[in-house]
Every structure is written in structure tokens, then in C-alpha cells.
Design an enzyme around this catalytic site. Sequence first.
Site, PDB file in Angstrom:
ATOM      1  N   LYS A 115     -30.815  17.063 -21.956  1.00 12.15           N
ATOM      2  CA  LYS A 115     -29.950  15.956 -21.540  1.00 12.15           C
ATOM      3  C   LYS A 115     -30.456  15.205 -20.317  1.00 12.15           C
ATOM      4  O   LYS A 115     -31.017  15.763 -19.400  1.00 12.15           O
ATOM      5  CB  LYS A 115     -28.541  16.481 -21.228  1.00 12.15           C
ATOM      6  CG  LYS A 115     -27.730  16.861 -22.436  1.00 12.15           C
ATOM      7  CD  LYS A 115     -27.466  15.707 -23.398  1.00 12.15           C
ATOM      8  CE  LYS A 115     -26.420  14.741 -22.889  1.00 12.15           C
ATOM      9  NZ  LYS A 115     -25.078  15.326 -22.843  1.00 12.15           N
ATOM     10  N   TYR A 159       8.031  -6.145  10.108  1.00 12.62           N
ATOM     11  CA  TYR A 159       7.211  -4.942  10.083  1.00 12.62           C
ATOM     12  C   TYR A 159       8.056  -3.742   9.683  1.00 12.62           C
ATOM     13  O   TYR A 159       9.188  -3.568  10.137  1.00 12.62           O
ATOM     14  CB  TYR A 159       6.559  -4.655  11.451  1.00 12.62           C
ATOM     15  CG  TYR A 159       5.745  -3.374  11.419  1.00 12.62           C
ATOM     16  CD1 TYR A 159       4.424  -3.387  11.002  1.00 12.62           C
ATOM     17  CD2 TYR A 159       6.329  -2.148  11.726  1.00 12.62           C
ATOM     18  CE1 TYR A 159       3.688  -2.212  10.914  1.00 12.62           C
ATOM     19  CE2 TYR A 159       5.603  -0.964  11.642  1.00 12.62           C
ATOM     20  CZ  TYR A 159       4.284  -1.013  11.232  1.00 12.62           C
ATOM     21  OH  TYR A 159       3.570   0.160  11.126  1.00 12.62           O
ATOM     22  N   SER A 178     -28.185  18.300 -17.671  1.00 12.81           N
ATOM     23  CA  SER A 178     -27.025  19.120 -17.998  1.00 12.81           C
ATOM     24  C   SER A 178     -27.325  20.549 -17.590  1.00 12.81           C
ATOM     25  O   SER A 178     -28.459  21.006 -17.683  1.00 12.81           O
ATOM     26  CB  SER A 178     -26.754  19.050 -19.497  1.00 12.81           C
ATOM     27  OG  SER A 178     -26.053  20.203 -19.912  1.00 12.81           O
ATOM     28  N   LYS A 182      -3.705   1.114   5.206  1.00 13.20           N
ATOM     29  CA  LYS A 182      -5.043   1.315   5.740  1.00 13.20           C
ATOM     30  C   LYS A 182      -5.960   2.128   4.838  1.00 13.20           C
ATOM     31  O   LYS A 182      -7.090   1.714   4.550  1.00 13.20           O
ATOM     32  CB  LYS A 182      -4.964   1.949   7.126  1.00 13.20           C
ATOM     33  CG  LYS A 182      -4.817   0.899   8.184  1.00 13.20           C
ATOM     34  CD  LYS A 182      -4.198   1.413   9.443  1.00 13.20           C
ATOM     35  CE  LYS A 182      -3.198   0.417   9.967  1.00 13.20           C
ATOM     36  NZ  LYS A 182      -1.968   0.298   9.168  1.00 13.20           N
ATOM     37  N   ASN A 199     -28.380  12.368 -18.255  1.00 17.60           N
ATOM     38  CA  ASN A 199     -27.104  11.640 -18.251  1.00 17.60           C
ATOM     39  C   ASN A 199     -27.099  10.510 -17.221  1.00 17.60           C
ATOM     40  O   ASN A 199     -27.551  10.702 -16.101  1.00 17.60           O
ATOM     41  CB  ASN A 199     -25.961  12.605 -17.947  1.00 17.60           C
ATOM     42  CG  ASN A 199     -25.875  13.720 -18.974  1.00 17.60           C
ATOM     43  OD1 ASN A 199     -26.107  13.493 -20.160  1.00 17.60           O
ATOM     44  ND2 ASN A 199     -25.581  14.924 -18.524  1.00 17.60           N
ATOM     45  N   SER A 230      -1.137   8.337  12.217  1.00 16.53           N
ATOM     46  CA  SER A 230      -2.153   7.634  11.432  1.00 16.53           C
ATOM     47  C   SER A 230      -3.528   7.755  12.075  1.00 16.53           C
ATOM     48  O   SER A 230      -4.494   7.205  11.576  1.00 16.53           O
ATOM     49  CB  SER A 230      -1.781   6.156  11.273  1.00 16.53           C
ATOM     50  OG  SER A 230      -1.567   5.553  12.545  1.00 16.53           O
ATOM     51  N   GLU A 250     -22.157   5.856 -14.848  1.00 23.25           N
ATOM     52  CA  GLU A 250     -20.809   6.316 -15.220  1.00 23.25           C
ATOM     53  C   GLU A 250     -19.855   6.275 -14.034  1.00 23.25           C
ATOM     54  O   GLU A 250     -18.687   5.917 -14.161  1.00 23.25           O
ATOM     55  CB  GLU A 250     -20.882   7.739 -15.788  1.00 23.25           C
ATOM     56  CG  GLU A 250     -21.530   7.795 -17.151  1.00 23.25           C
ATOM     57  CD  GLU A 250     -21.745   9.230 -17.605  1.00 23.25           C
ATOM     58  OE1 GLU A 250     -21.033   9.671 -18.516  1.00 23.25           O
ATOM     59  OE2 GLU A 250     -22.617   9.909 -17.043  1.00 23.25           O
ATOM     60  N   THR A 254     -20.831  -9.329 -30.449  1.00 24.30           N
ATOM     61  CA  THR A 254     -19.397  -9.533 -30.282  1.00 24.30           C
ATOM     62  C   THR A 254     -18.753  -8.402 -31.074  1.00 24.30           C
ATOM     63  O   THR A 254     -19.325  -7.965 -32.093  1.00 24.30           O
ATOM     64  CB  THR A 254     -18.911 -10.891 -30.833  1.00 24.30           C
ATOM     65  OG1 THR A 254     -19.109 -10.917 -32.244  1.00 24.30           O
ATOM     66  CG2 THR A 254     -19.638 -12.062 -30.180  1.00 24.30           C
ATOM     67  N   HIS A 255     -17.637  -7.919 -30.607  1.00 21.57           N
ATOM     68  CA  HIS A 255     -16.973  -6.765 -31.260  1.00 21.57           C
ATOM     69  C   HIS A 255     -17.923  -5.566 -31.354  1.00 21.57           C
ATOM     70  O   HIS A 255     -17.789  -4.742 -32.244  1.00 21.57           O
ATOM     71  CB  HIS A 255     -16.478  -7.129 -32.659  1.00 21.57           C
ATOM     72  CG  HIS A 255     -15.680  -8.394 -32.706  1.00 21.57           C
ATOM     73  ND1 HIS A 255     -14.307  -8.418 -32.624  1.00 21.57           N
ATOM     74  CD2 HIS A 255     -16.083  -9.679 -32.803  1.00 21.57           C
ATOM     75  CE1 HIS A 255     -13.897  -9.689 -32.679  1.00 21.57           C
ATOM     76  NE2 HIS A 255     -14.953 -10.468 -32.775  1.00 21.57           N
ATOM     77  N   GLN A 304       1.891   1.121   7.334  1.00 24.06           N
ATOM     78  CA  GLN A 304       0.818   2.015   7.751  1.00 24.06           C
ATOM     79  C   GLN A 304       0.023   2.538   6.554  1.00 24.06           C
ATOM     80  O   GLN A 304      -1.136   2.901   6.681  1.00 24.06           O
ATOM     81  CB  GLN A 304       1.428   3.187   8.536  1.00 24.06           C
ATOM     82  CG  GLN A 304       0.445   4.173   9.090  1.00 24.06           C
ATOM     83  CD  GLN A 304       1.109   5.089  10.104  1.00 24.06           C
ATOM     84  OE1 GLN A 304       1.528   4.663  11.174  1.00 24.06           O
ATOM     85  NE2 GLN A 304       1.241   6.354   9.770  1.00 24.06           N
ATOM     86  N   ASN A 312       2.629  -4.145  16.433  1.00 27.89           N
ATOM     87  CA  ASN A 312       2.744  -4.849  15.149  1.00 27.89           C
ATOM     88  C   ASN A 312       1.755  -6.006  15.032  1.00 27.89           C
ATOM     89  O   ASN A 312       1.118  -6.180  13.990  1.00 27.89           O
ATOM     90  CB  ASN A 312       4.178  -5.341  14.948  1.00 27.89           C
ATOM     91  CG  ASN A 312       5.159  -4.187  14.854  1.00 27.89           C
ATOM     92  OD1 ASN A 312       4.739  -3.025  14.797  1.00 27.89           O
ATOM     93  ND2 ASN A 312       6.448  -4.489  14.839  1.00 27.89           N
TER      94      ASN A 312
HETATM   95  N1  ARG Z   1       0.212   2.917  13.057  1.00 32.38           N
HETATM   96  C1  ARG Z   1       0.952   1.751  12.786  1.00 32.38           C
HETATM   97  C2  ARG Z   1       0.484   1.098  11.485  1.00 32.38           C
HETATM   98  O1  ARG Z   1      -0.578   1.401  11.090  1.00 32.38           O
HETATM   99  C3  ARG Z   1       0.789   0.761  13.886  1.00 32.38           C
HETATM  100  C4  ARG Z   1       1.960  -0.120  14.077  1.00 32.38           C
HETATM  101  C5  ARG Z   1       3.107   0.688  14.468  1.00 32.38           C
HETATM  102  N2  ARG Z   1       4.202  -0.116  14.851  1.00 32.38           N
HETATM  103  C6  ARG Z   1       5.416   0.410  15.039  1.00 32.38           C
HETATM  104  N3  ARG Z   1       6.360  -0.378  15.399  1.00 32.38           N
HETATM  105  N4  ARG Z   1       5.653   1.679  14.812  1.00 32.38           N
HETATM  106  O2  ARG Z   1       1.171   0.334  10.872  1.00 32.38           O
END
Ligand code: ARG
Length: 466
Positions: free
Chosen positions: A292, A326, A286, A334, A294, A27, A299, A158-159, A331, A113
Site C-alpha cells: 500500500k 457583549y 499500511s 476564539k 496511501n 480563557s 485525504e 461529468t457525473h 469568548q 469588551n
Molecule cells: N475573555 C473575554 C472574551 O474573550 C474578554 C472579554 C471579557 N469581558 C467581560 N465583560 N467579561 O470574550
Amino acid sequence: MNKTSPVSRSGRFAGGPAADVAQFTESIAFDRRLWRQDLAGSAAHAKMLRRAGFLTRRELQAILRGLAAIGREIAAGKFRWQPELEDVHMNIEAALTRRAPAGAKLHTGRSRNDQVALDMRLWLREQIVKLAGELRLLQRALVRLAQRERAVVIPGYTHLQRAQPVYLAHHLLAYVEMLERDAERMQECLGRVCVCPLGSGALAGSTLPLDRELVAKLLGFVDARGRPRLTQNSMDAVSDRDFVVEFCGHAALLGAHLSRLAEDLILWSSSEFGFVRIADAFTTGSSLMPQKKNPDVAELIRGKSGRLIGNLVALLTLLKGLPMTYNRDLQEDKERLFDTADTVRAVVRLCAAMLDHTQANRKACQAAASDPALLATDLADYLVRKGLPFRQAHHAVGALVALAERLGKPLDRLSLAELRSVEKRFGADALKVFDLKRALARRQITGAPGTREVARQLARWKKIFG
Ligand code: ARG
């Protein structure tokens, strides 16, 4: 590339994972974004370990110095991130241990964790504070535009059918109201983000006498009276991502609000409406059609809401089947969180900038707002004032609308005789109803688009903004 991680695999695993397993599970490509938070959390944890007697003063100093040096290296772009060390936590810990042997003690009573849960909370706290400021700026931009164009009246719809006249300011202030609720929701979410999970360990706390209160205080996870705010269940703490879902949910709703605002601006800037002109800098031409212009920024503001909604759905889907506690699935939270925070903040900023470069086309607005049909309800209200029950008044004006259509003239050009042919209560003053200025002066109750009330609302917002 079969390198073994010195941190997590040293005892249990003989060999390292195959290359694509490593690539699949790492990660670091995205969670390196958490480096500042990871360093701050580690520094606080180390200070606590010293107080609890697990580090000597020298060891603490070596760790703090090492963490600071790593921070400088990362900031300067000189840190060598190693994908085989999986994530930001292990990269930093390994680098620290290389510098200072005491680094090997840093993970005492801690797991990745609770560490990652902490990092996410620290990161999100910062994002929400920044977003709150940007949201305020957007509200101010809306109020500024409303103030600049305060005399402009448009049809309210409205509408998507013309309904009743409103000040453009009133329409814009509707979004200020929505954004205020968004800001409130973000503040509430912030309250739930600012709770310290460190000390939850992998899932079951620690046998060591960790001072969780101290860590929370060091990291600023305290209530208004300075008391530490701690998660109260170690299993919940390491598997809880509710704060991420909440933030992404609020961001998705905020995105939906701005998508609607963008849609209004897109419609209004079309030749069909022509109510506003968005500055060239926020539009593109365009490649094929020379005429044009735009409204691409608007948008994309509309389009980005799709991502925000998608991220929310992805997170809920991610969480719904997870057994306690956990699981590595987490992961995946993120990138969704980062993308939502980046996207929603960009949308808010761009929207504010665009509004500062948007002006009303006063002539077109006036022409549209002068449609007498917009005041058909006022004509019914006239009859109500003369004592007619509203249902009958509505029916009578409906008949007049049909009559005007048949005669091929606008509603306000019917003669008194024609009005009275439908309802005897019409007097000589009936046609005064179609005076737009008077009509707007009449809408006086709280929340109505009347002249005085809109001015009052503008003043209210300006006071709130200080
Ligand atoms: N990279 C992991 C995550 O984002 C960190 C926690 C990992 N924990 C583990 N027991 N493998 O969730």
C-alpha cells in the site's frame, strides 16, 4: 485557589469563584495567543491617553517600558500566566501594574469588551495577510504543475463519467480560478476587519474625550488615503463578530475547494485511474499491507474541510441568539477562529508542497484520453457544420454509438458506409474528427480547453503572478 483578581473583582466581589467555575470561565489557556495584539493595542491606547491629558509623560513612559518588558518576558517563555486572572487582558494589565503603578490608569475609557474586539481584529489582519501570500504560492504551484505537464491530455468528466478531452493544465487551472475568488473574498474581508473598535467601551463609549482617530491611526486602521477607519456604533462594535464569521465562511469555502482538489488527486492516484503519482513523502504505507501507498496528505486536506465547516456552524450558532451587546458567550469565538486560521493555512501550504511533488503518468493519461467516445460531441458538431440541426446531429451520433457497441468496435473504427447508413451528410473527412490533436486545436473560444487557449491562460496567470 480562591484568589481574587486584583483587576475586575476588587470592589464588587468579596470572594473568588470556586475552582471549577474559574476553570470553566477562564480563557487564558487559549487567548494568550493574542498577547502581541493586546500589547500593541494597549500601547496605542496609552499614547492616546497621554495626548488627551490623562497620563503624564513619565507615566506614559513607564507604561510603554512595562509593556515592552512584558512582551520580552512572554516571548522568552518566562511570563507567569495566571488562570485566576481569567484572560490575556487582565494578565497583562496586572503584570503591568505590578511593575508600574501608572498601569492602573491604562484601562481609562476602555473595557475588555472593546479591547478583545480590537485584539481579534489585529490578530486576524495578520493572519489574512499571511494566508493571502500562501494562497498565491498555492496558485503558483498549480500553474507550475500545469506548465510542467502542459502536453498531457486527460478525459474531462461529468457525473464521474468520461465526457470530453481536456488538457490536464486546463483542469488544474480551474482550481487556480477558484482560489483567485477565495483570495478576492479574503481581501474584502480584510477591509471589514481593519476598522478600529477601541473607544466603544463596555458598550456605550466613554464620557471622556478619547481621540479614537489617533488610536486607529497608530494601529494602522486607515483607508488608502490614510484616514482612520472607526466603528460607528459602540453597541455594534463590542458585539460584532461578523468579521470572524466572514473569515471562517471564506475559509470553509476555500477548504471545500481544496477538498475537491484533494479528491481529484486521490482518485487520480488510484490504480483505477493512475493519472498521477504523488511523491512518497506525501503518502504513507499500511501497517498491514506491504504494497500500500496511501495518499494521506490529500485525504487529510479533504478531511480538514470538515473542521472548517464545523467552526463556521459553531460560530453562527453561538451568535444567533445573543441579546445586545457583549455576552460572555463571545469568548467561545476564539478557539474556532484560531483553529480555522491554523487549519486553513496548513491545508494551503501542504497542498502547494504536495503539488510540487506530484507528476502526471503520461502514458495512462494518454491511454484514457484516446477513448474515441470522448469526441462523440465533435462528430455531432461535424454534422452541424454540414447544416444539420444540433438535436438531429446528437440523435444521429447517438445511433452511431449504439451501432458501434453492437458491432463491438470503437466509434472511430466505423466505416464510412456505416456512418452513412445513419446519416447521409457524413463525408470521407468525417473520421478526421477523431484526431485528438486536431480536436484540441479546435477548442479556441475563451475559457475552452483548446491548445492555444490553454497556453494563453497559462501565460495570463504567469503575468498576473509577475
Ligand atoms: N475573555 C473575554 C472574551 O474573550 C474578554 C472579554 C471579557 N469581558 C467581560 N465583560 N467579561 O470574550
